[in-house]
Design a protein around this motif. Structure first.
Motif, PDB file in Angstrom:
ATOM      1  N   SER A 162       1.612  -3.542  13.503  1.00 29.31           N
ATOM      2  CA  SER A 162       1.430  -3.711  14.941  1.00 29.31           C
ATOM      3  C   SER A 162       0.277  -2.836  15.441  1.00 29.31           C
ATOM      4  O   SER A 162      -0.559  -3.287  16.235  1.00 29.31           O
ATOM      5  CB  SER A 162       2.720  -3.350  15.682  1.00 29.31           C
ATOM      6  N   LEU A 163       0.234  -1.591  14.992  1.00 26.96           N
ATOM      7  CA  LEU A 163      -0.858  -0.696  15.403  1.00 26.96           C
ATOM      8  C   LEU A 163      -2.213  -1.212  14.944  1.00 26.96           C
ATOM      9  O   LEU A 163      -3.204  -1.145  15.679  1.00 26.96           O
ATOM     10  CB  LEU A 163      -0.608   0.715  14.855  1.00 26.96           C
ATOM     11  N   ILE A 164      -2.260  -1.741  13.729  1.00 31.80           N
ATOM     12  CA  ILE A 164      -3.517  -2.280  13.209  1.00 31.80           C
ATOM     13  C   ILE A 164      -3.941  -3.503  14.012  1.00 31.80           C
ATOM     14  O   ILE A 164      -5.121  -3.651  14.366  1.00 31.80           O
ATOM     15  CB  ILE A 164      -3.400  -2.604  11.703  1.00 31.80           C
ATOM     16  N   ARG A 165      -3.000  -4.392  14.343  1.00 31.61           N
ATOM     17  CA  ARG A 165      -3.322  -5.565  15.170  1.00 31.61           C
ATOM     18  C   ARG A 165      -3.890  -5.139  16.514  1.00 31.61           C
ATOM     19  O   ARG A 165      -4.887  -5.685  16.989  1.00 31.61           O
ATOM     20  CB  ARG A 165      -2.088  -6.437  15.377  1.00 31.61           C
ATOM     21  N   LYS A 166      -3.251  -4.147  17.139  1.00 32.31           N
ATOM     22  CA  LYS A 166      -3.727  -3.662  18.431  1.00 32.31           C
ATOM     23  C   LYS A 166      -5.127  -3.068  18.312  1.00 32.31           C
ATOM     24  O   LYS A 166      -5.980  -3.283  19.186  1.00 32.31           O
ATOM     25  CB  LYS A 166      -2.755  -2.636  19.012  1.00 32.31           C
ATOM     26  N   GLN A 211       0.844  -1.189   0.000  1.00 32.70           N
ATOM     27  CA  GLN A 211       0.000   0.000   0.000  1.00 32.70           C
ATOM     28  C   GLN A 211       0.878   1.237   0.000  1.00 32.70           C
ATOM     29  O   GLN A 211       1.982   1.213   0.534  1.00 32.70           O
ATOM     30  CB  GLN A 211      -0.888   0.031   1.259  1.00 32.70           C
ATOM     31  N   SER A 212       0.370   2.278  -0.565  1.00 35.28           N
ATOM     32  CA  SER A 212       1.056   3.556  -0.486  1.00 35.28           C
ATOM     33  C   SER A 212       0.155   4.492   0.319  1.00 35.28           C
ATOM     34  O   SER A 212      -1.008   4.700  -0.039  1.00 35.28           O
ATOM     35  CB  SER A 212       1.271   4.124  -1.894  1.00 35.28           C
ATOM     36  N   ILE A 213       0.666   5.000   1.433  1.00 33.11           N
ATOM     37  CA  ILE A 213      -0.131   5.897   2.260  1.00 33.11           C
ATOM     38  C   ILE A 213       0.675   7.144   2.585  1.00 33.11           C
ATOM     39  O   ILE A 213       1.910   7.123   2.579  1.00 33.11           O
ATOM     40  CB  ILE A 213      -0.610   5.210   3.561  1.00 33.11           C
ATOM     41  N   SER A 214      -0.032   8.205   2.887  1.00 29.12           N
ATOM     42  CA  SER A 214       0.607   9.473   3.243  1.00 29.12           C
ATOM     43  C   SER A 214       0.335   9.765   4.714  1.00 29.12           C
ATOM     44  O   SER A 214      -0.716   9.404   5.245  1.00 29.12           O
ATOM     45  CB  SER A 214       0.040  10.611   2.399  1.00 29.12           C
ATOM     46  N   PHE A 215       1.312  10.403   5.357  1.00 29.47           N
ATOM     47  CA  PHE A 215       1.191  10.761   6.758  1.00 29.47           C
ATOM     48  C   PHE A 215       1.344  12.260   6.922  1.00 29.47           C
ATOM     49  O   PHE A 215       2.066  12.906   6.161  1.00 29.47           O
ATOM     50  CB  PHE A 215       2.288  10.083   7.593  1.00 29.47           C
ATOM     51  N   THR A 216       0.705  12.786   7.953  1.00 28.53           N
ATOM     52  CA  THR A 216       0.965  14.177   8.312  1.00 28.53           C
ATOM     53  C   THR A 216       2.371  14.233   8.889  1.00 28.53           C
ATOM     54  O   THR A 216       2.927  13.205   9.320  1.00 28.53           O
ATOM     55  CB  THR A 216      -0.037  14.678   9.369  1.00 28.53           C
ATOM     56  N   LYS A 217       2.958  15.394   8.918  1.00 30.34           N
ATOM     57  CA  LYS A 217       4.321  15.535   9.431  1.00 30.34           C
ATOM     58  C   LYS A 217       4.437  15.044  10.872  1.00 30.34           C
ATOM     59  O   LYS A 217       5.353  14.269  11.178  1.00 30.34           O
ATOM     60  CB  LYS A 217       4.795  16.979   9.305  1.00 30.34           C
ATOM     61  N   PRO A 218       3.522  15.435  11.782  1.00 33.97           N
ATOM     62  CA  PRO A 218       3.650  14.932  13.157  1.00 33.97           C
ATOM     63  C   PRO A 218       3.582  13.401  13.246  1.00 33.97           C
ATOM     64  O   PRO A 218       4.323  12.782  14.002  1.00 33.97           O
ATOM     65  CB  PRO A 218       2.484  15.576  13.909  1.00 33.97           C
ATOM     66  N   ASN A 219       2.717  12.802  12.455  1.00 37.19           N
ATOM     67  CA  ASN A 219       2.614  11.342  12.483  1.00 37.19           C
ATOM     68  C   ASN A 219       3.861  10.688  11.896  1.00 37.19           C
ATOM     69  O   ASN A 219       4.343   9.688  12.421  1.00 37.19           O
ATOM     70  CB  ASN A 219       1.367  10.873  11.742  1.00 37.19           C
ATOM     71  N   ASP A 220       4.367  11.255  10.819  1.00 30.83           N
ATOM     72  CA  ASP A 220       5.580  10.719  10.219  1.00 30.83           C
ATOM     73  C   ASP A 220       6.763  10.856  11.187  1.00 30.83           C
ATOM     74  O   ASP A 220       7.558   9.925  11.332  1.00 30.83           O
ATOM     75  CB  ASP A 220       5.884  11.418   8.898  1.00 30.83           C
ATOM     76  N   ASP A 221       6.851  11.996  11.849  1.00 35.57           N
ATOM     77  CA  ASP A 221       7.928  12.192  12.836  1.00 35.57           C
ATOM     78  C   ASP A 221       7.818  11.162  13.961  1.00 35.57           C
ATOM     79  O   ASP A 221       8.824  10.607  14.404  1.00 35.57           O
ATOM     80  CB  ASP A 221       7.877  13.613  13.424  1.00 35.57           C
ATOM     81  N   TRP A 222       6.598  10.908  14.411  1.00 34.18           N
ATOM     82  CA  TRP A 222       6.397   9.932  15.480  1.00 34.18           C
ATOM     83  C   TRP A 222       6.819   8.540  15.017  1.00 34.18           C
ATOM     84  O   TRP A 222       7.497   7.812  15.751  1.00 34.18           O
ATOM     85  CB  TRP A 222       4.942   9.936  15.936  1.00 34.18           C
ATOM     86  N   LEU A 223       6.412   8.160  13.800  1.00 33.13           N
ATOM     87  CA  LEU A 223       6.798   6.861  13.258  1.00 33.13           C
ATOM     88  C   LEU A 223       8.317   6.738  13.188  1.00 33.13           C
ATOM     89  O   LEU A 223       8.892   5.716  13.585  1.00 33.13           O
ATOM     90  CB  LEU A 223       6.202   6.663  11.858  1.00 33.13           C
ATOM     91  N   LYS A 224       8.971   7.767  12.689  1.00 30.61           N
ATOM     92  CA  LYS A 224      10.436   7.749  12.579  1.00 30.61           C
ATOM     93  C   LYS A 224      11.080   7.618  13.955  1.00 30.61           C
ATOM     94  O   LYS A 224      12.078   6.913  14.112  1.00 30.61           O
ATOM     95  CB  LYS A 224      10.927   9.012  11.878  1.00 30.61           C
ATOM     96  N   GLU A 255       6.319  -2.592   9.826  1.00 29.95           N
ATOM     97  CA  GLU A 255       6.166  -3.394  11.039  1.00 29.95           C
ATOM     98  C   GLU A 255       5.356  -2.632  12.086  1.00 29.95           C
ATOM     99  O   GLU A 255       4.460  -3.189  12.730  1.00 29.95           O
ATOM    100  CB  GLU A 255       7.542  -3.752  11.609  1.00 29.95           C
ATOM    101  N   LEU A 256       5.651  -1.358  12.237  1.00 33.57           N
ATOM    102  CA  LEU A 256       4.947  -0.529  13.212  1.00 33.57           C
ATOM    103  C   LEU A 256       3.474  -0.380  12.844  1.00 33.57           C
ATOM    104  O   LEU A 256       2.595  -0.554  13.694  1.00 33.57           O
ATOM    105  CB  LEU A 256       5.624   0.842  13.306  1.00 33.57           C
TER     106      LEU A 256
END
Length: 83
Positions: free
Chosen positions: A34-38, A4-17, A30-31
């Motif tokens: 994991s979030l989807i499983r939870k 899949q190709s998805i876009s993130f807001t800057k705060p969300n992308d920063d958090w993921l990084k 992987e992250l």
């Protein structure tokens, strides 16, 4: 596995990084998985609780409310060692 190709807001992308940088996860994929499983597990828990509440409400409607006074109810709980 489907890609899949998805876009993130800057705060969300920063958090993921940051999560990856902390070595909690090895990749964004992987992250995200994991979030989807939870979220799916949380959804199952909510459905379980909802079903229990519905059964309880139906039980009360079928049986009606108690005619016992508060002291009798408390005595019953103590006898069953609930409190």
């Amino acid at each position: 596995m489907p890609r899949q190709s998805i876009s993130f807001t800057k705060p969300n992308d920063d958090w993921l990084k940051q999560q990856i940088k902390s070595e909690e996860y090895t990749s964004k994929s992987e992250l995200i998985n994991s979030l989807i499983r939870k979220a799916r597990e949380h959804e199952k828990e909510i459905e379980f609780i909802r079903a229990k509440l519905i059964r309880s409400e139906e039980s009360v409607l079928q049986q009606g409310f108690t005619n016992k006074n508060p002291d009798e109810i408390l005595k019953g709980f103590k006898a069953k060692k609930i409190i």
